[in-house]
Design a protein around this motif. Structure first.
Motif, PDB file in Angstrom:
ATOM      1  N   ALA A   1       0.868  -1.284   0.107  1.00 16.14           N
ATOM      2  CA  ALA A   1       0.100  -0.102   0.017  1.00 16.14           C
ATOM      3  C   ALA A   1       1.103   1.111   0.138  1.00 16.14           C
ATOM      4  CB  ALA A   1      -0.917  -0.033   1.247  1.00 16.14           C
ATOM      5  N   ALA A   2       0.314   2.346  -0.722  1.00 19.86           N
ATOM      6  CA  ALA A   2       1.140   3.731  -0.664  1.00 19.86           C
ATOM      7  C   ALA A   2       0.718   4.347   0.585  1.00 19.86           C
ATOM      8  CB  ALA A   2       0.689   4.295  -1.864  1.00 19.86           C
ATOM      9  N   VAL A   3       1.705   4.138   1.679  1.00 19.08           N
ATOM     10  CA  VAL A   3       1.291   4.663   2.962  1.00 19.08           C
ATOM     11  C   VAL A   3       1.522   6.326   2.745  1.00 19.08           C
ATOM     12  CG1 VAL A   3       1.577   2.517   4.183  1.00 19.08           C
ATOM     13  CG2 VAL A   3       3.440   4.138   3.779  1.00 19.08           C
ATOM     14  N   THR A   4       2.265   6.842   1.964  1.00 19.88           N
ATOM     15  CA  THR A   4       2.503   8.081   1.853  1.00 19.88           C
ATOM     16  C   THR A   4       1.639   9.017   0.939  1.00 19.88           C
ATOM     17  OG1 THR A   4       4.076   7.757   0.341  1.00 19.88           O
ATOM     18  CG2 THR A   4       4.805   7.888   2.386  1.00 19.88           C
ATOM     19  N   GLN A   5       0.709   8.225   0.422  1.00 19.59           N
ATOM     20  CA  GLN A   5      -0.226   8.849  -0.697  1.00 19.59           C
ATOM     21  C   GLN A   5      -0.861  10.196  -0.199  1.00 19.59           C
ATOM     22  OE1 GLN A   5      -3.956   6.999  -2.589  1.00 19.59           O
ATOM     23  NE2 GLN A   5      -2.313   6.073  -3.203  1.00 19.59           N
ATOM     24  N   GLU A   6      -0.785  11.115  -0.885  1.00 22.56           N
ATOM     25  CA  GLU A   6      -1.551  12.175  -0.220  1.00 22.56           C
ATOM     26  C   GLU A   6      -3.174  12.339  -0.518  1.00 22.56           C
ATOM     27  OE1 GLU A   6       1.406  16.186  -0.180  1.00 22.56           O
ATOM     28  OE2 GLU A   6       0.233  15.846  -1.987  1.00 22.56           O
ATOM     29  N   SER A   7      -3.767  13.190  -0.116  1.00 21.83           N
ATOM     30  CA  SER A   7      -5.216  13.576  -0.220  1.00 21.83           C
ATOM     31  C   SER A   7      -5.378  15.064  -0.874  1.00 21.83           C
ATOM     32  CB  SER A   7      -6.080  13.431   0.897  1.00 21.83           C
ATOM     33  OG  SER A   7      -6.317  12.217   1.181  1.00 21.83           O
ATOM     34  N   MET A   8      -6.051  15.271  -1.908  1.00 21.25           N
ATOM     35  CA  MET A   8      -5.956  16.444  -2.784  1.00 21.25           C
ATOM     36  C   MET A   8      -7.653  16.705  -2.881  1.00 21.25           C
ATOM     37  SD  MET A   8      -3.229  18.167  -5.311  1.00 21.25           S
ATOM     38  CE  MET A   8      -3.464  16.942  -6.619  1.00 21.25           C
ATOM     39  N   LEU A   9      -7.900  18.214  -3.190  1.00 15.70           N
ATOM     40  CA  LEU A   9      -9.293  18.451  -3.376  1.00 15.70           C
ATOM     41  C   LEU A   9      -9.244  19.750  -4.269  1.00 15.70           C
ATOM     42  CD1 LEU A   9     -12.323  18.343  -1.443  1.00 15.70           C
ATOM     43  CD2 LEU A   9     -11.667  20.666  -2.643  1.00 15.70           C
ATOM     44  N   GLN A  10      -9.919  19.698  -5.337  1.00 17.12           N
ATOM     45  CA  GLN A  10     -10.283  21.150  -6.285  1.00 17.12           C
ATOM     46  C   GLN A  10     -11.559  21.582  -6.270  1.00 17.12           C
ATOM     47  OE1 GLN A  10      -8.992  20.265 -10.624  1.00 17.12           O
ATOM     48  NE2 GLN A  10      -9.479  22.461 -10.783  1.00 17.12           N
ATOM     49  N   ASP A  11     -11.634  22.809  -6.217  1.00 17.43           N
ATOM     50  CA  ASP A  11     -12.883  23.389  -6.183  1.00 17.43           C
ATOM     51  C   ASP A  11     -12.704  24.857  -6.314  1.00 17.43           C
ATOM     52  OD1 ASP A  11     -15.315  24.482  -5.931  1.00 17.43           O
ATOM     53  OD2 ASP A  11     -15.994  23.059  -4.466  1.00 17.43           O
ATOM     54  N   ASP A  12     -12.466  25.196  -7.773  1.00 16.43           N
ATOM     55  CA  ASP A  12     -12.258  26.557  -8.193  1.00 16.43           C
ATOM     56  C   ASP A  12     -13.257  27.783  -7.911  1.00 16.43           C
ATOM     57  OD1 ASP A  12     -10.482  25.401 -11.215  1.00 16.43           O
ATOM     58  OD2 ASP A  12      -9.389  25.851  -9.106  1.00 16.43           O
ATOM     59  N   ASN A  13     -14.429  26.997  -8.039  1.00 15.59           N
ATOM     60  CA  ASN A  13     -15.561  28.031  -7.758  1.00 15.59           C
ATOM     61  C   ASN A  13     -15.330  28.488  -6.220  1.00 15.59           C
ATOM     62  OD1 ASN A  13     -16.233  27.802 -10.534  1.00 15.59           O
ATOM     63  ND2 ASN A  13     -18.076  26.583  -9.864  1.00 15.59           N
ATOM     64  N   SER A  14     -15.378  27.738  -5.450  1.00 17.83           N
ATOM     65  CA  SER A  14     -15.320  27.942  -4.018  1.00 17.83           C
ATOM     66  C   SER A  14     -14.003  28.512  -3.394  1.00 17.83           C
ATOM     67  CB  SER A  14     -15.576  26.816  -3.215  1.00 17.83           C
ATOM     68  OG  SER A  14     -16.897  26.434  -3.773  1.00 17.83           O
ATOM     69  N   LEU A  15     -12.958  28.303  -4.239  1.00 12.26           N
ATOM     70  CA  LEU A  15     -11.666  28.982  -3.870  1.00 12.26           C
ATOM     71  C   LEU A  15     -10.975  29.990  -4.396  1.00 12.26           C
ATOM     72  CD1 LEU A  15      -9.814  25.189  -3.370  1.00 12.26           C
ATOM     73  CD2 LEU A  15     -10.198  26.945  -1.477  1.00 12.26           C
ATOM     74  N   ILE A  16     -11.121  30.049  -5.783  1.00 12.35           N
ATOM     75  CA  ILE A  16     -10.627  31.386  -6.291  1.00 12.35           C
ATOM     76  C   ILE A  16     -11.803  32.284  -7.091  1.00 12.35           C
ATOM     77  CG2 ILE A  16      -8.437  30.148  -6.603  1.00 12.35           C
ATOM     78  CD1 ILE A  16      -9.257  29.805  -9.752  1.00 12.35           C
ATOM     79  N   PHE A  17     -12.971  31.787  -6.964  1.00 10.67           N
ATOM     80  CA  PHE A  17     -14.050  32.890  -7.516  1.00 10.67           C
ATOM     81  C   PHE A  17     -14.856  32.789  -6.362  1.00 10.67           C
ATOM     82  CE2 PHE A  17     -12.601  30.632 -11.582  1.00 10.67           C
ATOM     83  CZ  PHE A  17     -12.015  31.859 -12.231  1.00 10.67           C
TER      84      PHE A  17
END
Length: 561
Positions: A27-43
């Motif tokens: 298993a990839a024990v160092t795997q990151e979690s990422m999220l994208q939501d341009d509307n809520s973050l940059i607009f």
């Protein structure tokens, strides 16, 4: 701008896929979690961005993916005539053009959340080809690689960690036309919050161009054969190759030569027809970017010349040095969407790549690199992913299916040693666009893959994403054991956490079968529990940040005699 919606629309309309993937070994024990939501973050307003980041921090997200839209920052982006300015200097860009990005970088740093910048189209019109056949694709048409290199250098300079942009209150200028992306564009905020002053935080993680195998982001996808023969030849892979070269130069020139640099960003499907705006299948796109034919051999002769590829062995031997970004990349980014089908459903097309057949992409990368004497290939970074839900999208999966599919996909990714990150696309649903794709009442042009509805109310997937549960098998002989896999996502920052495995009794209460601690890395637990009766299993975890007990989704188990 309408072209920005098109790739999502094409994906939503053409994705119907998957492939069974067995549980992998380490298993990839160092795997990151990422999220994208341009509307809520940059607009968004500064306080709206801050509120979004608070929810992201609560989920335990390590990093956010943020789109830097070239045309949003560039001066006079709707003009065909290039303005006179030094495009490598971030101070030469219009006042306020960087504010939304400065804002999210500072607010994310304050919450311990890292940034992935995806530098992408639409391009300013003065940096595109002047022979576009249609007005609706002019801002993605043959982007100028030299201009792109300068823009990437400006981005890298501004977010080098030493650039002294002021903090203070951001003016939150009126949204540009690009804010059409955010169907719920916010009103200006009268008193935005004060942010920290001093140099802007460093961003050390970059991906290049969103979904270049989709016409909503890059055109032409195909062009008429240059030799005058009937038919088409792939154009987007050649253009993308140049964009990667340009971005690699721009980042190196601004001090990011050793930072995370991802290529690909491919969508999971394409079309069987060819034409200017006909999407190219991801594995075909990959082969063409690296100048290989369908048999994974170097292109030769007229076919190579038509794609700006080496035509002989000497050229092939020099190809890697001529395109260092393709081979020095940290990894290959891909969007293995399903949207409306199980993560275990096998794709029917040999050139599609979804969450279910990721090893096929890993193998293709390994074989590609082997052609050029580079044996290891590239690891996978899954930089967009999710499922539309019904409600509200009539073509989506049920709310319980979304929660289950996200957990199952996390298990698939976590047990694939090639995967370094998996990204949830959207915290909050897009709004529908009436008049667009009437068969879905406007939903076909947007994504409802969020963990929250448009109004901010949480779907069951919010809690299921924060505390994931998966069981490869839910049937066992009475008194036997079942494998229980879980992920406490916030544990990546909180350290090892204790989790209770519980089974529902006949009276509705839950009995704790076992208590286990997550691993020291990313909050994974994997253990076997003895099951003597049928019932529903769940995980329970007490969040030390707010003392609230979080429960996973429940899974019915069957204990046979």
């Amino acid at each position: 701008m309408r072209s920005l919606v098109r790739p999502r629309l094409l994906a939503a309309l053409t994705l119907t896929f998957a492939a069974a993937l067995p549980a992998a070994a380490p298993a990839a024990v160092t795997q990151e979690s990422m999220l994208q939501d341009d509307n809520s973050l940059i607009f968004n307003t500064p306080s709206g961005t801050a509120k979004t980041l608070d929810a992201i921090a609560e989920l335990g997200i390590d990093r956010i993916r943020v789109s830097i839209f070239w045309a949003t920052v560039a001066p006079k982006s709707t003009s065909q005539e290039r303005p006179a300015f030094n495009a490598t200097n971030p101070a030469a860009y219009p006042n306020g053009s960087w504010d939304r990005y400065d804002q999210v970088v500072r607010l994310a740093k304050a919450r311990g959340i890292a940034i992935n910048f995806n530098i992408t189209s639409p391009a300013p019109l003065w940096a595109t080809g002047d022979d576009s056949p249609r007005e609706d694709i002019t801002n993605t048409w043959k982007p100028d690689t030299s201009e792109f290199a300068d823009f990437v250098q400006a981005v890298g300079t501004r977010y080098s960690g030493t650039y002294g942009a002021p903090g203070g209150s951001f003016p939150n200028p009126a949204p540009p036309p690009l804010c059409e992306l955010a169907s719920n564009c916010p009103a200006p905020e009268p008193q935005p919050p004060v942010l920290e002053d001093g140099p802007l935080p460093r961003v050390d993680y970059y991906t290049i161009w969103n979904e270049p195998n989709q016409p909503g982001w890059l055109t032409p996808q195909w062009e008429a054969r240059p030799d005058g023969q009937p038919g088409f030849v792939e154009a987007a892979p050649r253009i993308y190759r140049g964009l990667v070269d340009a971005a690699y130069r721009g980042l190196a020139a601004s001090g990011h030569g050793q930072d995370t640099f991802l290529v690909g960003e491919t969508a999971p499907k394409g079309l069987n027809v060819q034409g200017t705006t006909r999407a190219i299948k991801p594995l075909r796109f990959l082969r063409q970017v690296y100048c290989l034919d369908d048999a994974m051999q170097p292109l030769r002769g007229a076919e190579a010349a038509a794609r700006d590829c080496p035509q002989d062995d000497a050229g092939t031997a020099a190809f890697a040095d001529a395109h260092p970004g393709l081979f020095a990349a940290t990894g290959y980014a891909h969007h293995p969407y399903e949207l409306s089908a199980s993560p275990y459903k096998r794709p029917t097309d040999p050139d599609y790549v979804t969450i279910a057949n990721l090893p096929k992409l890993t193998l293709a990368l390994r074989n590609t690199f082997k052609v050029y004497g580079r044996p290891n290939g590239l690891p996978l970074y899954l930089t967009e992913f999710g499922w539309n839900t019904n409600p509200p999208n009539p073509l989506g999966v049920s709310l319980s299916q979304q929660a289950a599919y996200l957990n199952q996909s996390q298990y698939i990714a976590q047990n694939n040693p090639s995967v370094r990150v998996i990204t949830q696309f959207l915290l909050r649903d897009d709004a529908p666009r009436p008049g667009r794709n009437g068969v879905t009442v406007g939903y076909g042009a947007t994504f409802q893959t969020g963990l929250q509805y448009l109004n901010g109310k949480r779907k069951p997937s919010f809690q299921a994403y924060q505390l994931s549960l998966h069981m490869p098998s839910a049937t066992v002989k009475r008194g036997g054991t079942l494998l229980v896999w879980g992920l406490v996502r916030p544990a990546s920052k909180l350290g090892r956490q204790q989790v209770s495995i519980q089974q529902r009794r006949a009276n509705g209460s839950y009995k704790t079968l076992r208590r286990v601690k997550t691993n020291p890395g990313r909050g994974i637990l994997s253990t076997r529990v003895k099951v003597t009766t049928s019932g529903r299993l769940r995980l329970a975890w007490r969040d030390p940040r707010n003392k609230v007990v979080v429960h996973s989704r429940t899974i019915p188990v069957i204990a046979k005699r």
